[in-house]
Design a protein around this motif. Structure first.
Motif, short mmCIF file in Angstrom:
data_model
loop_
_atom_site.label_atom_id
_atom_site.label_comp_id
_atom_site.label_asym_id
_atom_site.label_seq_id
_atom_site.Cartn_x
_atom_site.Cartn_y
_atom_site.Cartn_z
N GLY A 1 37.56 19.13 21.73
CA GLY A 1 38.95 18.39 21.75
C GLY A 1 39.17 17.23 21.58
N GLN B 1 35.53 21.01 25.95
CA GLN B 1 34.95 20.96 27.78
C GLN B 1 35.90 20.72 28.76
OE1 GLN B 1 30.72 21.13 29.77
NE2 GLN B 1 31.10 19.43 28.51
N ALA B 2 36.09 19.42 28.32
CA ALA B 2 36.23 18.75 29.40
C ALA B 2 38.11 19.62 29.29
CB ALA B 2 36.82 16.84 28.81
N GLY C 1 33.60 16.29 20.32
CA GLY C 1 33.82 17.27 19.07
C GLY C 1 35.45 17.69 19.49
N ASN D 1 38.14 15.32 37.80
CA ASN D 1 38.85 16.30 37.95
C ASN D 1 39.89 16.89 39.04
OD1 ASN D 1 37.47 16.04 35.48
ND2 ASN D 1 36.58 17.92 35.58
N LYS E 1 38.32 22.24 31.66
CA LYS E 1 38.08 22.09 32.96
C LYS E 1 38.85 21.27 33.70
CE LYS E 1 33.58 20.15 32.77
NZ LYS E 1 32.18 19.91 33.17
N GLU F 1 29.49 5.21 28.23
CA GLU F 1 28.76 6.17 27.48
C GLU F 1 29.40 5.83 25.78
OE1 GLU F 1 31.28 10.27 27.70
OE2 GLU F 1 31.99 9.04 29.39
P1 GDP Z 1 33.94 19.11 23.69
O1 GDP Z 1 34.31 20.14 24.57
O2 GDP Z 1 33.01 18.40 22.01
O3 GDP Z 1 35.61 18.70 23.12
O4 GDP Z 1 33.42 17.68 24.08
P2 GDP Z 1 34.00 17.46 25.87
O5 GDP Z 1 35.31 18.03 26.55
O6 GDP Z 1 32.22 17.50 26.57
O7 GDP Z 1 34.23 16.05 25.61
C1 GDP Z 1 33.47 14.23 26.49
C2 GDP Z 1 33.63 13.52 26.88
O8 GDP Z 1 34.98 14.54 27.51
C3 GDP Z 1 33.33 12.64 27.28
O9 GDP Z 1 33.70 11.51 27.15
C4 GDP Z 1 32.65 13.00 28.50
O10 GDP Z 1 32.90 11.81 29.31
C5 GDP Z 1 34.42 13.54 28.61
N1 GDP Z 1 34.29 14.91 29.90
C6 GDP Z 1 33.42 16.18 29.37
N2 GDP Z 1 33.65 16.98 30.66
C7 GDP Z 1 34.25 16.59 31.33
C8 GDP Z 1 35.17 16.77 33.10
O11 GDP Z 1 34.45 17.34 33.15
N3 GDP Z 1 36.03 16.41 33.23
C9 GDP Z 1 36.41 14.35 32.97
N4 GDP Z 1 37.67 13.92 33.40
N5 GDP Z 1 35.90 14.57 31.61
C10 GDP Z 1 35.00 15.17 31.19
#
Ligand code: GDP
Length: 362
Positions: A108, A10-11, A106, A183, A14, A138
């Motif tokens: 990423g 997700q991060a 997870g 971001n 984005k 967190e």
């Molecule tokens: P995944 O989709 O399983 O890879 O998980 P995420 O990308 O949501 O990863 C979670 C981590 O990314 C956490 O530590 C969040 O604080 C961070 N995170 C999630 N979304 C964003 C975002 O849009 N920007 C930033 N800078 N960090 C994010």
């Protein structure tokens, strides 16, 4: 540096989208391709870039729920599909491939190291990672995931630029509310770094070359990025102090990994109108960066940019021995031990109630 970006999770998706947008809005054209990869279908749907869904047979598009081992497995299983999607995007003009991911989740966290390894096997250009560290607030799972992911990424990628989610987060907003602005900050800083060496109109005295970025990252390991800007005067002589003070702010208060100032190598890029960049200021600033980082390898260059401001962008290579890095790895280890202890307690409790001498009521 002509770059192809791959956002994982997700991060990652984005931040990659923000980078594509920034590069496009600024007209830099340093980002030559972008792809987002995720195991969660919903997270891909809102992105304005091309996407690949992985792990469909295992998790049915629902994501891996913070399980980074599963994230690594689904990426490994579908690596062929992701590499095929990248095939036409990573052309001969690409000078670097950058894998972007949040390390605390997870997909990423688990997927980025796997992808970095697969890409390194196939492509001869450097494969860099941009890893986002979870903020201090967190939970333990995020810290453990990030520690394990980072350890692996550092091995698999040619260098890993780390961004602490607490670094560019303005006070007063929660981390989640702040994601969009974080971001955008990441996109501006990384976007300028990628564009260094690309934008050569109005050539200054020492324009940054892509090879300077690559050489600064050559020692591998962990890298960090600092940035600060200030209003500039028309007269370069009055800008001596502007150049030195933005450089100081970029390193002391503006880095992506706070307190990481000791480095193996550094690159100082001064961006602004070429006629406003004070040579004397740049020389002083570079000397100061040498002293502060303890590095004998401080490179430098200008980035001609049509702006009323002057900015300093500092890339630091080899910062893994910094106090912030040590603190983070210690925190990840403690969180892992705490999680193990809680698991053992849960098992003890389960055993307690598996006592056959007593019959349960229902
Ligand atoms: P995944 O989709 O399983 O890879 O998980 P995420 O990308 O949501 O990863 C979670 C981590 O990314 C956490 O530590 C969040 O604080 C961070 N995170 C999630 N979304 C964003 C975002 O849009 N920007 C930033 N800078 N960090 C994010």
């Amino acid at each position: 540096m002509k770059t192809v970006l791959i956002g994982v999770g997700q991060a990652g998706g984005k931040v990659t989208s923000s980078l594509v947008e920034f590069d496009h809005d600024m007209g830099f054209n340093a980002v030559r391709g972008a792809l987002a990869v995720n195991s969660a279908k919903a997270d891909l749907q809102s992105l304005p870039i091309d996407t690949v869904l992985v792990g469909q047979d295992r998790v049915k598009g629902h994501g891996v729920g913070g399980d980074n081992e599963l994230g690594a497995e689904v990426m490994q299983a579908d690596a062929g599909e992701v590499m095929a999607a990248l095939d036409g995007r990573i052309t001969a003009e690409a000078e670097a491939i950058v894998v972007v991911a949040g390390l605390g989740g997870g997909t990423g966290s688990g997927g980025a190291p796997v992808l970095a390894r697969e890409l390194s096997k196939v492509y001869s250009v450097p494969v860099y990672a941009v890893g986002i560290l979870p903020g201090r607030g967190e939970g333990a799972m995020y810290q453990v995931n990030a520690g394990r992911s980072l350890k692996t990424l550092v091995r698999e990628a040619d260098a890993t630029i780390l961004i602490d989610n607490d670094a560019w987060h303005s006070s007063g907003e929660s981390l989640e509310e702040g994601f969009d602005s974080i971001n955008n900050s990441i996109a501006r800083r990384l976007g300028l770094l990628f564009a260094s060496g690309e934008n050569v109109e109005g050539v200054g005295e020492s324009v940054v070359d892509t090879s300077e970025v690559i050489n600064t990252l050559r020692s591998g390991g962990v890298a960090a990025l600092g940035y600060a800007s200030a209003q500039a005067d028309d007269d370069p002589d009055t800008n001596i102090n502007v150049v030195t003070s933005v450089t100081r702010n970029a390193l002391l208060t503006g880095t992506s990994l706070p307190n990481a100032t000791k480095a193996d190598s550094a690159l100082l890029v001064v961006a602004g109108k070429p006629e406003r960049i004070s040579r004397k200021g740049v020389e002083r600033a570079r000397k100061w960066v040498e002293e502060e980082t303890g590095s004998m390898q401080v490179r430098g260059g200008d980035f001609p940019l049509d702006s009323e401001r002057l900015a300093a962008l500092i890339l630091l290579g080899g910062v893994e021995r910094s106090s912030r890095m040590e603190e983070f790895m210690r925190r990840a280890k403690e969180a892992r031990e705490e999680a193990k202890r809680q698991q053992e307690e849960r098992e003890d409790t389960d055993k307690l109630f598996q006592n056959d001498d007593l019959d349960s009521l229902l």
